[in-house]
Design an enzyme around this catalytic site. Sequence first.
Site, mmCIF file in Angstrom:
data_model
loop_
_atom_site.group_PDB
_atom_site.id
_atom_site.type_symbol
_atom_site.label_atom_id
_atom_site.label_comp_id
_atom_site.label_asym_id
_atom_site.label_seq_id
_atom_site.Cartn_x
_atom_site.Cartn_y
_atom_site.Cartn_z
ATOM 1 N N ASP A 66 26.050 33.324 -25.790
ATOM 2 C CA ASP A 66 25.920 34.068 -27.043
ATOM 3 C C ASP A 66 24.481 34.215 -27.514
ATOM 4 O O ASP A 66 23.567 33.583 -26.980
ATOM 5 C CB ASP A 66 26.775 33.415 -28.151
ATOM 6 C CG ASP A 66 26.770 31.899 -28.075
ATOM 7 O OD1 ASP A 66 25.799 31.329 -27.547
ATOM 8 O OD2 ASP A 66 27.729 31.277 -28.544
ATOM 9 N N ASN A 134 35.083 23.825 -36.200
ATOM 10 C CA ASN A 134 36.342 24.540 -36.458
ATOM 11 C C ASN A 134 37.078 24.890 -35.167
ATOM 12 O O ASN A 134 38.015 25.677 -35.184
ATOM 13 C CB ASN A 134 36.065 25.818 -37.272
ATOM 14 C CG ASN A 134 35.150 26.795 -36.530
ATOM 15 O OD1 ASN A 134 34.708 26.516 -35.416
ATOM 16 N ND2 ASN A 134 34.871 27.931 -37.140
ATOM 17 N N HIS A 136 35.747 26.455 -32.546
ATOM 18 C CA HIS A 136 35.296 27.662 -31.839
ATOM 19 C C HIS A 136 34.697 27.323 -30.480
ATOM 20 O O HIS A 136 34.156 26.237 -30.281
ATOM 21 C CB HIS A 136 34.353 28.527 -32.689
ATOM 22 C CG HIS A 136 32.964 28.013 -32.889
ATOM 23 N ND1 HIS A 136 32.214 28.288 -34.015
ATOM 24 C CD2 HIS A 136 32.136 27.262 -32.105
ATOM 25 C CE1 HIS A 136 31.017 27.740 -33.909
ATOM 26 N NE2 HIS A 136 30.944 27.109 -32.765
ATOM 27 N N GLU A 141 35.488 32.611 -33.130
ATOM 28 C CA GLU A 141 35.969 31.876 -34.295
ATOM 29 C C GLU A 141 37.502 31.875 -34.302
ATOM 30 O O GLU A 141 38.132 32.652 -33.571
ATOM 31 C CB GLU A 141 35.417 32.536 -35.566
ATOM 32 C CG GLU A 141 33.884 32.576 -35.652
ATOM 33 C CD GLU A 141 33.224 31.228 -35.950
ATOM 34 O OE1 GLU A 141 33.833 30.170 -35.680
ATOM 35 O OE2 GLU A 141 32.089 31.230 -36.434
HETATM 36 C C1 F6R Z 1 26.388 27.741 -28.342
HETATM 37 C C2 F6R Z 1 27.777 28.001 -28.706
HETATM 38 C C3 F6R Z 1 28.487 27.242 -29.764
HETATM 39 C C4 F6R Z 1 28.145 25.761 -29.784
HETATM 40 C C5 F6R Z 1 28.926 25.035 -30.864
HETATM 41 C C6 F6R Z 1 28.505 23.588 -30.984
HETATM 42 O O1 F6R Z 1 25.952 28.608 -27.317
HETATM 43 O O2 F6R Z 1 28.349 28.886 -28.154
HETATM 44 O O3 F6R Z 1 29.875 27.362 -29.554
HETATM 45 O O4 F6R Z 1 28.438 25.201 -28.542
HETATM 46 O O5 F6R Z 1 28.722 25.675 -32.095
HETATM 47 O O6 F6R Z 1 27.173 23.512 -31.404
HETATM 48 P P1 F6R Z 1 26.378 22.140 -31.325
HETATM 49 O O7 F6R Z 1 26.256 21.805 -29.879
HETATM 50 O O8 F6R Z 1 25.034 22.441 -31.931
HETATM 51 O O9 F6R Z 1 27.178 21.142 -32.074
#
Ligand code: F6R
Length: 239
Positions: A66, A134, A136, A141
Amino acid sequence: MKIIIDTKENCAKLAAQEYKKLLNEKPDCILGLATGSTPEDLYKELIAMNNAGEISFKQVKSYNLDEYVGLTGEHPQSYRFFMDDKLFNHVDIDKNNTHVPNGIDIDDEKAAQYDKEIEAAGGIDLQLLGVGNNGHIAFNEPGTALDSVTHVVKLTQSTLEANKRFFDSIDDVPTHAVCMGIKTIMNARKIILMAYGKNKAAAMAKAINGKIDLNVPASILQLHPDCTIYMDQDAASEL
Ligand code: F6R
């Protein structure tokens, strides 16, 4: 799903061994990569193994999950910047073979081209994932369709709150991102999801023990034939 519960340090080391195995078996493999705090230790392990000559990324192609809409690769909080800084600048990968979705002047139609590029490259051999508080995966989401391909998403308040730590204030967090869809992710031949910390515990309990539910995107991984989850005790505390 294969579940491995260990310290954060050991999770990174064990996951790094999976990369070593793949890179040695298939030096021109296609990696799906993630940003965020979670993969940082793994990337340090990969850098160390690369510098020690144990693995090479020379023939690897990578596709990131992303990117924030509106941030160019020069922006320090862009995911292109993160990847260069945390991994690509320190290993022998050819930057031309590294792909991060383009967050500038993007719409769903343009975003969906990313899936075509991945397919043309041969498909992702190993997709790395973190998980949101959450549930995701990437920025898919709760409620994202199972058949979604790379698309533009509006980030939820919970994700904006979680990611504001990287910005001066929550108002500076981009409200939209472009991200691989659930289908894009599920098409990967192998998936590794890593989760650390108490703030991931509720989502991980639902993802692993709950029913498959679009409102908990990580639960969809129960349907994947080769998914390994590495988590620390805190993330596993509600299993
Ligand atoms: C990042 C991504 C997100 C993160 C998730 C956890 O490329 O796609 O799904 O993996 O938000 O973020 P952290 O690792 O910062 O807790």
